[in-house]
Design a protein around this motif. Structure first.
Motif, PDB file in Angstrom:
ATOM      1  N   GLN A 324       0.855  -1.187   0.000  1.00 39.15           N
ATOM      2  CA  GLN A 324       0.000   0.000   0.000  1.00 39.15           C
ATOM      3  C   GLN A 324       0.888   1.233   0.000  1.00 39.15           C
ATOM      4  N   SER A 325       0.614   2.163  -0.909  1.00 37.42           N
ATOM      5  CA  SER A 325       1.378   3.414  -0.948  1.00 37.42           C
ATOM      6  C   SER A 325       0.493   4.644  -0.873  1.00 37.42           C
ATOM      7  N   GLY A 326      -0.793   4.489  -1.175  1.00 37.72           N
ATOM      8  CA  GLY A 326      -1.686   5.639  -1.155  1.00 37.72           C
ATOM      9  C   GLY A 326      -2.836   5.518  -0.180  1.00 37.72           C
ATOM     10  N   LEU A 327      -2.892   4.400   0.548  1.00 36.42           N
ATOM     11  CA  LEU A 327      -4.005   4.190   1.473  1.00 36.42           C
ATOM     12  C   LEU A 327      -3.903   5.102   2.681  1.00 36.42           C
ATOM     13  N   HIS A 328      -2.677   5.323   3.157  1.00 33.86           N
ATOM     14  CA  HIS A 328      -2.449   6.210   4.297  1.00 33.86           C
ATOM     15  C   HIS A 328      -1.703   7.453   3.834  1.00 33.86           C
ATOM     16  N   SER A 329      -2.059   8.590   4.436  1.00 37.09           N
ATOM     17  CA  SER A 329      -1.409   9.849   4.085  1.00 37.09           C
ATOM     18  C   SER A 329      -0.512  10.371   5.191  1.00 37.09           C
ATOM     19  N   ALA A 330      -0.346   9.586   6.266  1.00 37.26           N
ATOM     20  CA  ALA A 330       0.483  10.007   7.394  1.00 37.26           C
ATOM     21  C   ALA A 330       1.234   8.792   7.941  1.00 37.26           C
ATOM     22  N   ARG A 331       2.092   9.034   8.911  1.00 31.60           N
ATOM     23  CA  ARG A 331       2.913   7.971   9.492  1.00 31.60           C
ATOM     24  C   ARG A 331       2.055   6.861  10.080  1.00 31.60           C
ATOM     25  N   ILE A 332       2.436   5.642   9.815  1.00 36.93           N
ATOM     26  CA  ILE A 332       1.731   4.486  10.362  1.00 36.93           C
ATOM     27  C   ILE A 332       2.296   4.188  11.748  1.00 36.93           C
ATOM     28  N   ASP A 333       1.405   4.061  12.739  1.00 38.69           N
ATOM     29  CA  ASP A 333       1.859   3.839  14.111  1.00 38.69           C
ATOM     30  C   ASP A 333       1.437   2.497  14.680  1.00 38.69           C
ATOM     31  N   SER A 346      -2.845   5.031  10.977  1.00 34.73           N
ATOM     32  CA  SER A 346      -1.940   6.163  10.854  1.00 34.73           C
ATOM     33  C   SER A 346      -2.266   7.189  11.939  1.00 34.73           C
ATOM     34  N   VAL A 347      -1.325   8.094  12.201  1.00 35.36           N
ATOM     35  CA  VAL A 347      -1.467   9.026  13.323  1.00 35.36           C
ATOM     36  C   VAL A 347      -2.589  10.036  13.111  1.00 35.36           C
ATOM     37  N   ASN A 348      -3.134  10.125  11.910  1.00 42.07           N
ATOM     38  CA  ASN A 348      -4.242  11.052  11.672  1.00 42.07           C
ATOM     39  C   ASN A 348      -5.596  10.453  12.027  1.00 42.07           C
ATOM     40  N   LYS A 368     -13.162   8.814  16.279  1.00 39.98           N
ATOM     41  CA  LYS A 368     -13.934  10.031  16.516  1.00 39.98           C
ATOM     42  C   LYS A 368     -13.246  10.940  17.532  1.00 39.98           C
ATOM     43  N   ASN A 369     -13.553  12.224  17.411  1.00 38.38           N
ATOM     44  CA  ASN A 369     -13.180  13.230  18.413  1.00 38.38           C
ATOM     45  C   ASN A 369     -11.700  13.186  18.776  1.00 38.38           C
ATOM     46  N   THR A 370     -10.848  13.090  17.781  1.00 42.20           N
ATOM     47  CA  THR A 370      -9.424  13.038  18.096  1.00 42.20           C
ATOM     48  C   THR A 370      -8.615  13.845  17.093  1.00 42.20           C
ATOM     49  N   ALA A 371      -7.605  14.503  17.599  1.00 33.73           N
ATOM     50  CA  ALA A 371      -6.642  15.165  16.724  1.00 33.73           C
ATOM     51  C   ALA A 371      -5.570  14.146  16.365  1.00 33.73           C
ATOM     52  N   SER A 372      -4.536  14.587  15.669  1.00 40.36           N
ATOM     53  CA  SER A 372      -3.439  13.688  15.332  1.00 40.36           C
ATOM     54  C   SER A 372      -2.888  13.066  16.606  1.00 40.36           C
ATOM     55  N   ASN A 373      -2.846  11.732  16.643  1.00 36.74           N
ATOM     56  CA  ASN A 373      -2.494  11.053  17.879  1.00 36.74           C
ATOM     57  C   ASN A 373      -1.856   9.703  17.584  1.00 36.74           C
ATOM     58  N   GLN A 374      -0.694   9.459  18.193  1.00 35.36           N
ATOM     59  CA  GLN A 374      -0.070   8.148  18.080  1.00 35.36           C
ATOM     60  C   GLN A 374      -0.643   7.239  19.144  1.00 35.36           C
ATOM     61  N   CYS A 375      -1.199   6.100  18.738  1.00 38.02           N
ATOM     62  CA  CYS A 375      -1.775   5.152  19.693  1.00 38.02           C
ATOM     63  C   CYS A 375      -1.718   3.748  19.118  1.00 38.02           C
ATOM     64  N   ARG A 376      -1.189   2.806  19.896  1.00 33.90           N
ATOM     65  CA  ARG A 376      -1.214   1.402  19.508  1.00 33.90           C
ATOM     66  C   ARG A 376      -2.592   0.840  19.852  1.00 33.90           C
ATOM     67  N   THR A 390      -7.923   7.844  21.872  1.00 31.11           N
ATOM     68  CA  THR A 390      -8.049   9.163  21.261  1.00 31.11           C
ATOM     69  C   THR A 390      -7.106  10.154  21.930  1.00 31.11           C
ATOM     70  N   SER A 391      -7.049  11.361  21.386  1.00 28.01           N
ATOM     71  CA  SER A 391      -6.201  12.411  21.951  1.00 28.01           C
ATOM     72  C   SER A 391      -6.826  13.066  23.165  1.00 28.01           C
ATOM     73  N   ASN A 392      -8.100  12.783  23.447  1.00 31.03           N
ATOM     74  CA  ASN A 392      -8.769  13.419  24.584  1.00 31.03           C
ATOM     75  C   ASN A 392      -9.073  12.458  25.723  1.00 31.03           C
ATOM     76  N   GLY A 393      -8.409  11.284  25.760  1.00 34.52           N
ATOM     77  CA  GLY A 393      -8.509  10.414  26.932  1.00 34.52           C
ATOM     78  C   GLY A 393      -9.547   9.327  26.866  1.00 34.52           C
ATOM     79  N   SER A 394     -10.231   9.143  25.745  1.00 37.34           N
ATOM     80  CA  SER A 394     -11.241   8.096  25.655  1.00 37.34           C
ATOM     81  C   SER A 394     -10.744   6.955  24.770  1.00 37.34           C
TER      82      SER A 394
END
Length: 460
Positions: A324-333, A346-348, A368-376, A390-394
């Motif tokens: 895959q080269s176009g499926l994700h537009s940001a870093r894969i985490d 991806s982090v987006n 949902k309800n998240t900004a750019s965030n790295q999460c496994r 998410t970036s807001n604790g949920s």
């Protein structure tokens, strides 16, 4: 004194640059050093209040005993499918435990000691807890799925999630000091960890900014070996699915390496800068996927290692295959497999579900309800659901087959970014952690108990 900014925060604030750090350990340091001699902080499941040390519990959560839960811990839905039963369980998850780790940094990864190759204990709906007279859970000797490993700051911590009062009791605490460089003062930041099986032992491997993989023994409570060779931060490690001695690591130095943890030797070097790695369970470890900083996913073949080489075998980038080269537009985490298909995040906040063989795209999940965030994220052992923070604790739980959101796990005290979340073997617990060094455990509570809580009134 406030805790220093973690490497993950620095990475988001600064452009990537070549490391100016020197290796803390020499590449041939495969001998087993003794445990750290530095005075250890208080246990990681405690915080200091005056002169005492105490575990945090949620004051808003009433206490219940195991007797309040039905014998099999499952709602009475005899005709319902496993999907429906599990969805009821997930919707009845409530915050029951909060643990504060004392390093004050991000908790970067959580990992239960789950090993399907050596443990055939049922999971999900089929997993039924049996209790001894004194209240301890009876377990198969090969089942270590109650053991939880965490990594963050300069520490690796191991908890018992069941035996001692059914809450997160600390079992082992490893403080990983910088060693081998005179005057080195900055403590390393552990970014990733994984469990490995050894006879009569559970091995936790962890790595991060010190460019070294620390191999820790739970049974012996000591560091067994340090795997040195990477020249920059190690961002991801994963155990081989069929060989208990092999470990795969990805680093910012532009290489992926396969190691033998018993000999301390590097066996293979794959020339690629990847953010994450993931073995393909369908090929028993003969292939693996890498996720790139540019959103690219590649597949790699693992050379035959029936006879281990004296020097590492180098595999060039052009020997891999771009899936895959176009499926994700940001870093894969994070990359995981479910029902033979791939889930890549991806982090987006985009999680793509696709077939690694046909390359057919199945669906997109948007957190949902998240900004750019790295999460496994994590996939349940039955591979029917996954959870992502998410970036807001949920934390959101999704049904993989239907693509629908099952529930959101949220508490008013959890407001910082979630970096990692995992399911327990029986799916009646979801644990998450992140930026604020807190570990949050959500447990299944029956409808009967919820009704009791709703009708509870304080005594006059």
């Amino acid at each position: 004194m406030s805790a220093p900014a973690s490497p993950l925060k620095r990475e988001r604030e600064e452009a990537a640059a070549a490391s100016s750090e020197e290796d803390y350990f020499t590449p041939d340091s495969s001998a087993s050093p003794g445990p750290s001699k530095r005075k250890s902080p208080p246990p990681a499941n405690a915080i200091r209040e005056g002169s005492s040390v105490s575990t945090i519990t949620d004051p808003a959560t009433p206490k219940t005993s195991e007797s309040e839960v039905q014998p099999n811990g499952v709602p009475e839905m005899t005709s319902a499918s496993k999907h429906e039963q599990l969805e009821v369980i997930f919707k009845n998850l409530r915050l029951r435990r909060i643990v504060k780790e004392n390093h004050g940094s991000e908790v970067n990864q959580l990992a239960f000691c789950l090993n399907p190759q050596h443990n055939q204990t049922p999971f999900g709906i089929d997993h039924v807890k049996v209790f001894e007279k004194r209240g301890a859970v009876k377990r198969d000797p090969s089942d270590n799925s109650n053991v939880l490993g965490t990594t963050g700051g300069p520490q690796a911590n191991i908890y018992d999630n069941e035996h001692c009062g059914d809450h997160l009791d600390i079992m082992s605490h490893f403080l990983l000091d910088p060693v081998g460089e005179e005057g080195a003062e900055e403590l390393p930041e552990m970014l990733t960890c994984c469990w490995m099986h050894q006879p009569q032992d559970a091995i936790l491997a962890t790595a991060g900014t010190d460019k070294v993989i620390h191999v820790l023994s739970l049974a012996r409570s000591k560091e067994l070996v340090r795997l040195s060779g990477h020249t920059h931060t190690i961002t991801d490690i994963q155990a081989h699915p069929s060989n208990d001695n092999y470990l795969l690591s990805a680093s910012k130095d532009g290489s992926i390496r396969m190691w033998n943890i018993l000999t301390g030797k590097c066996l293979l070097i794959f020339e690629m800068k990847a953010s994450v790695v993931c073995f393909n369970p369908n090929t028993e470890g003969r292939t693996f996927l890498t996720g790139g900083y540019n959103g690219e996913v590649r597949e790699w073949n693992v050379p035959d290692l029936e006879v281990e080489p004296e020097e590492p075998i180098v595999v060039l980038a052009n020997e891999s295959r771009v899936l895959q080269s176009g499926l994700h537009s940001a870093r894969i985490d994070c990359i995981r497999f479910a029902k033979g298909k791939v889930l890549s995040k991806s982090v987006n906040g985009k999680i793509e579900y696709w077939d690694a063989t046909t390359l057919q795209h199945i669906r997109t999940f948007t957190i949902k309800n998240t900004a750019s965030n790295q999460c496994r994220f994590d996939v349940s052992l039955d591979e029917l659901f996954f959870c992502a923070g998410t970036s807001n604790g949920s934390v959101y739980i999704y049904n993989i087959e239907t693509g629908k959101t099952v529930t959101e796990l949220k508490h008013r005290r959890s407001t910082k970014a979630i970096r990692t979340c995992i399911f327990s073997r029986d799916c009646r617990t979801v644990i998450c952690a992140g930026e604020d060094s807190f570990i949050w455990r959500y447990d299944y509570v029956t409808d009967e108990t919820l009704n009791e809580w709703a009708s509870w009134k304080p005594e006059p």
